[in-house]
Design an enzyme around this catalytic site. Structure first.
Site, PDB file in Angstrom:
ATOM      1  N   HIS A  12       0.670 -19.969  -6.236  1.00 52.22           N
ATOM      2  CA  HIS A  12       2.122 -19.499  -6.179  1.00 52.22           C
ATOM      3  C   HIS A  12       2.872 -20.265  -7.276  1.00 52.22           C
ATOM      4  CE1 HIS A  12       2.324 -23.315  -3.661  1.00 52.22           C
ATOM      5  NE2 HIS A  12       3.160 -23.557  -4.834  1.00 52.22           N
ATOM      6  N   HIS A  59       8.013 -26.597   0.039  1.00 45.66           N
ATOM      7  CA  HIS A  59       8.411 -27.540  -1.312  1.00 45.66           C
ATOM      8  C   HIS A  59       9.723 -28.142  -0.926  1.00 45.66           C
ATOM      9  CE1 HIS A  59       5.538 -24.622  -2.736  1.00 45.66           C
ATOM     10  NE2 HIS A  59       5.386 -25.410  -3.748  1.00 45.66           N
ATOM     11  N   HIS A 197      -1.793 -27.821 -12.476  1.00 50.34           N
ATOM     12  CA  HIS A 197      -0.045 -27.975 -12.943  1.00 50.34           C
ATOM     13  C   HIS A 197       0.355 -29.204 -12.703  1.00 50.34           C
ATOM     14  CE1 HIS A 197       0.477 -26.475  -9.009  1.00 50.34           C
ATOM     15  NE2 HIS A 197       1.565 -26.465  -8.977  1.00 50.34           N
ATOM     16  N   GLU A 244      -2.393 -29.289  -4.714  1.00 51.14           N
ATOM     17  CA  GLU A 244      -2.332 -28.029  -3.779  1.00 51.14           C
ATOM     18  C   GLU A 244      -3.351 -27.399  -3.557  1.00 51.14           C
ATOM     19  OE1 GLU A 244       2.440 -26.704  -5.070  1.00 51.14           O
ATOM     20  OE2 GLU A 244       0.666 -25.557  -5.882  1.00 51.14           O
TER      21      GLU A 244
HETATM   22  C1  DHB Z   1       5.740 -24.277 -10.264  1.00 51.86           C
HETATM   23  C2  DHB Z   1       4.600 -24.382  -9.604  1.00 51.86           C
HETATM   24  C3  DHB Z   1       4.862 -24.467  -8.242  1.00 51.86           C
HETATM   25  O1  DHB Z   1       3.490 -24.843  -7.559  1.00 51.86           O
HETATM   26  C4  DHB Z   1       5.654 -24.790  -7.709  1.00 51.86           C
HETATM   27  O2  DHB Z   1       5.997 -25.274  -6.349  1.00 51.86           O
HETATM   28  C5  DHB Z   1       7.184 -24.680  -8.540  1.00 51.86           C
HETATM   29  C6  DHB Z   1       6.866 -24.450  -9.916  1.00 51.86           C
HETATM   30  C7  DHB Z   1       5.958 -23.490 -11.920  1.00 51.86           C
HETATM   31  O3  DHB Z   1       4.708 -23.526 -12.371  1.00 51.86           O
HETATM   32  O4  DHB Z   1       6.784 -23.335 -12.352  1.00 51.86           O
HETATM   33 FE    FE Z   2       3.886 -25.364  -5.429  1.00 56.44          FE
END
Ligand code: DHB
Ligand code: FE
Length: 292
Positions: A12, A59, A197, A244
């Site tokens: 996501h 979040h 990420h 995650e």
């Molecule tokens: C991004 C990724 C995430 O999992 C999130 O919760 C918020 C932002 C991103 O890559 O910008």
């Molecule tokens: Fe996220």
């Protein structure tokens, strides 16, 4: 009795929702990402479940540092898309399934997993973006999501977070719960979030294609090994938000090949696998598995 027919795994990112809501999906940057979900949207139509059990993380939208449930099951009749600072996404409200959700809560808690029961919760991009990717663009008023959804929130934001192994074991308990529900319905279980990420600090922007793809191989073919991945590996290899991914192990642990913590039955059928970088700051992974 109810049964889990398939699992869906997808990353996501809030920007994916914004790209859909603002009509940008055919722009050069986004086109290859959305192309990876064309198969999935058709598959959803052809394999429409009666209920989606959607494992996601909040979040700091519904929960905050005031209260941090490790595992929270939504038992409400309806969930409103949250305002995450840019206004609520223009997508339909999410209908719940209080009867099945309450049954799963009863069964899973009796199997010694302590769930928090949530009767009111707004749902953020963690839940609405996977739904949008799999179901396509919908009118917030005239359309509806294809079926009821049971939101299942996991704390992967504030340490201590649950281990991948505990998530995998929980998936097995959820399957037992579903299979003891006295109605002939088909349930999908979705594991969302990830892949590599990191959104802050010196390593912000970290992406690790090689590690992500090796982990996907394991998730599909050797899930017991994937479940044994320690926290430190996710953080080191996939970045702070790569954690995650433990949520995907709940969905994988609920598939029919997993019995008593081991892969004993026939491996689920791999219907689709997709990997794409970049989407905002995140590597996007996506898999669909069907039980035989
Ligand atoms: C991004 C990724 C995430 O999992 C999130 O919760 C918020 C932002 C991103 O890559 O910008
Ligand atoms: Fe996220």
């Amino acid at each position: 009795m109810a049964k889990i027919t398939a699992s869906v795994f997808t990353s996501h990112v809030p920007a994916i929702g914004a790209a859909m809501d603002l009509g940008k999906t055919q722009e050069d940057y986004w086109k290859p990402l959305f192309a990876g979900y064309e198969f999935s949207k058709q598959w959803m139509k052809d394999n429409k479940p009666d209920v989606i059990f959607l494992v996601f993380n909040d979040h700091a939208t519904a929960f905050s540092l005031d209260m941090i449930p490790t595992f929270a099951i939504g038992t409400a009749a309806e969930y409103t898309p949250a305002d995450e600072g840019w206004g609520p996404r223009p997508v339909p409200k999410v209908k719940g399934h209080p009867e099945l959700a309450s049954h799963i809560a009863q069964s899973v808690i009796q199997q010694d997993f302590d769930l928090t029961i949530v009767n009111k919760m707004d749902v953020d991009h963690g839940l609405t973006v996977p739904l949008s990717l799999m179901c396509g663009e919908l009118d917030p008023v005239k359309d509806a999501w294809p079926c009821p959804v049971i939101p299942f929130a996991v704390n992967v934001v504030q340490y201590p977070v649950p281990s991948g192994q505990r998530c995998f074991n929980l998936g097995q308990a959820i399957r037992k719960a579903v299979e003891s529900y006295d109605e002939d319905i088909h349930v999908h279980i979705w594991g969302t979030g990830g892949m590599s990420h990191q959104l802050q600090g010196a390593r912000a922007g970290l992406i690790n294609r090689e590690w992500d793809n090796a982990w996907l191989d394991q998730l599909i073919n050797d899930p017991v090994a994937a479940a044994a991945t320690p926290h430190i590996d996710y953080v080191r290899e996939a970045g702070s938000e790569g954690i995650e991914l433990v949520m995907w192990l709940i969905a994988r642990g609920a598939m029919s090949d997993i019995n008593d913590g081991k892969a004993t039955g026939p491996t689920p059928k791999l219907r689709h696998r997709f990997y794409h970088v970049p989407a905002s700051n995140t590597a996007v992974g996506h898999v669909i598995l069907e039980n035989p």
